[in-house]
Design a protein around this motif. Structure first.
Motif, mmCIF file in Angstrom:
data_model
loop_
_atom_site.group_PDB
_atom_site.id
_atom_site.type_symbol
_atom_site.label_atom_id
_atom_site.label_comp_id
_atom_site.label_asym_id
_atom_site.label_seq_id
_atom_site.Cartn_x
_atom_site.Cartn_y
_atom_site.Cartn_z
ATOM 1 N N VAL A 78 56.969 24.460 21.100
ATOM 2 C CA VAL A 78 56.645 23.535 19.999
ATOM 3 C C VAL A 78 55.554 22.559 20.436
ATOM 4 O O VAL A 78 55.794 21.632 21.210
ATOM 5 C CB VAL A 78 57.897 22.745 19.549
ATOM 6 C CG1 VAL A 78 57.547 21.854 18.356
ATOM 7 C CG2 VAL A 78 59.036 23.687 19.196
ATOM 8 N N ARG A 79 54.342 22.794 19.951
ATOM 9 C CA ARG A 79 53.247 21.847 20.169
ATOM 10 C C ARG A 79 53.044 20.952 18.948
ATOM 11 O O ARG A 79 52.267 20.008 18.986
ATOM 12 C CB ARG A 79 51.950 22.595 20.484
ATOM 13 C CG ARG A 79 51.995 23.398 21.782
ATOM 14 C CD ARG A 79 50.677 24.109 22.040
ATOM 15 N NE ARG A 79 50.724 24.909 23.246
ATOM 16 C CZ ARG A 79 50.462 24.441 24.467
ATOM 17 N NH1 ARG A 79 50.136 23.165 24.619
ATOM 18 N NH2 ARG A 79 50.515 25.226 25.522
ATOM 19 N N THR A 80 53.725 21.285 17.856
ATOM 20 C CA THR A 80 53.636 20.476 16.641
ATOM 21 C C THR A 80 54.641 19.328 16.732
ATOM 22 O O THR A 80 55.358 19.178 17.718
ATOM 23 C CB THR A 80 53.946 21.345 15.414
ATOM 24 O OG1 THR A 80 55.234 21.971 15.597
ATOM 25 C CG2 THR A 80 52.911 22.436 15.261
ATOM 26 N N ARG A 81 54.697 18.523 15.671
ATOM 27 C CA ARG A 81 55.594 17.366 15.676
ATOM 28 C C ARG A 81 57.051 17.814 15.617
ATOM 29 O O ARG A 81 57.416 18.731 14.890
ATOM 30 C CB ARG A 81 55.269 16.452 14.488
ATOM 31 C CG ARG A 81 56.067 15.138 14.481
ATOM 32 C CD ARG A 81 55.422 14.150 13.519
ATOM 33 N NE ARG A 81 55.234 14.717 12.188
ATOM 34 C CZ ARG A 81 56.197 14.745 11.268
ATOM 35 N NH1 ARG A 81 57.396 14.241 11.532
ATOM 36 N NH2 ARG A 81 55.956 15.251 10.071
ATOM 37 N N SER A 96 56.614 29.784 12.002
ATOM 38 C CA SER A 96 56.372 30.172 13.384
ATOM 39 C C SER A 96 55.666 31.520 13.472
ATOM 40 O O SER A 96 55.621 32.290 12.517
ATOM 41 C CB SER A 96 57.695 30.243 14.149
ATOM 42 O OG SER A 96 58.512 31.274 13.608
ATOM 43 N N VAL A 128 54.180 26.694 14.177
ATOM 44 C CA VAL A 128 52.872 26.397 13.592
ATOM 45 C C VAL A 128 53.012 25.353 12.480
ATOM 46 O O VAL A 128 52.078 25.133 11.710
ATOM 47 C CB VAL A 128 52.195 27.676 13.052
ATOM 48 C CG1 VAL A 128 51.834 28.607 14.201
ATOM 49 C CG2 VAL A 128 53.066 28.387 12.033
ATOM 50 N N SER A 129 54.175 24.731 12.397
ATOM 51 C CA SER A 129 54.396 23.632 11.450
ATOM 52 C C SER A 129 55.302 22.615 12.135
ATOM 53 O O SER A 129 55.853 22.879 13.208
ATOM 54 C CB SER A 129 55.057 24.139 10.160
ATOM 55 O OG SER A 129 56.415 24.508 10.405
ATOM 56 N N VAL A 130 55.445 21.460 11.510
ATOM 57 C CA VAL A 130 56.367 20.476 12.060
ATOM 58 C C VAL A 130 57.802 21.024 11.972
ATOM 59 O O VAL A 130 58.106 21.865 11.124
ATOM 60 C CB VAL A 130 56.280 19.134 11.302
ATOM 61 C CG1 VAL A 130 54.897 18.545 11.429
ATOM 62 C CG2 VAL A 130 56.666 19.311 9.828
#
Length: 201
Positions: A78-81, A96, A128-130
């Motif tokens: 997880v690189r997103t918020r 994802s 690819v999303s929070v």
């Protein structure tokens, strides 16, 4: 006495038989190519790692593109918020990209994909999303998820009340959650021949 020895031999043979059965019945890979999918599921483990992307082990409840991963576990980088307070048992939704599990890095080397499938993890990927926490009126935490949530809460308490330079080591030894340990400390413990202490924890 003789009966005790018989029980010991029985337990050992049972363990060997179970191990052999598990190895011979490793699930086949569920994903053979990269896919985009919208997932909902229950957090089995949350790893918030210093200086690295967070990782979530998610038990999938729904998938928009691949039904094969439903009721299976997947690792997500997880690189997103991500919600500040997230723990085992939380219900989340995330978009994802899932990919096949990694195999051996070198021929004949350790097969990470096989190891993960043996432990019930069917795929890996990245968000690819929070990460959105969902409100559930009737949480369905399993005993293992309750235990993991308690470990995470203890780890967070240590992190907030112990100096940063020793918090990672203390958490690793007390709760066994090693993702708080920074790379420098990991190398120092390995070079000092003390890595076995972390394995024992």
């Amino acid at each position: 006495d003789k009966q005790t020895y018989i029980w010991i031999i029985f337990i050992i043979l049972s363990g060997l038989s179970l191990s052999s059965y598990r190895v011979e019945n490793i699930p086949e890979p569920l994903i053979d190519r990269e896919i985009y999918t919208e997932l909902t599921g229950t957090v089995v483990r949350a790893e918030i790692r210093p200086g690295k992307p967070a990782r979530l082990l998610l038990h999938v409840k729904t998938s928009s593109k691949n039904a094969a991963v439903i009721d299976k576990s997947v690792w997500l980088s997880v690189r997103t918020r991500i919600p500040k307070y997230i723990a085992a048992g939380d219900h989340v939704a995330v978009n994802s990209v899932l990919t096949p599990m990694n195999g051996p890095i070198v021929p004949g080397g350790f097969d990470f994909g096989r190891y993960n499938r043996l432990n019930g993890i069917s795929a890996q990927g990245f968000a690819v999303s929070v990460i959105e926490k969902q409100i559930q009126n009737n949480p369905d935490q399993t005993l293992l998820q309750h235990i993991e949530a308690a470990r995470t809460q203890i780890s967070e308490t240590i992190r907030l009340n112990v100096g940063q330079e020793v918090a990672g080591t203390a958490i690793s030894l007390i709760t066994g959650q090693r993702h708080y340990l920074d790379d420098k400390t990991s190398r120092t413990l390995r070079d000092a021949g003390l890595s076995h202490l972390l394995a024992i924890s």
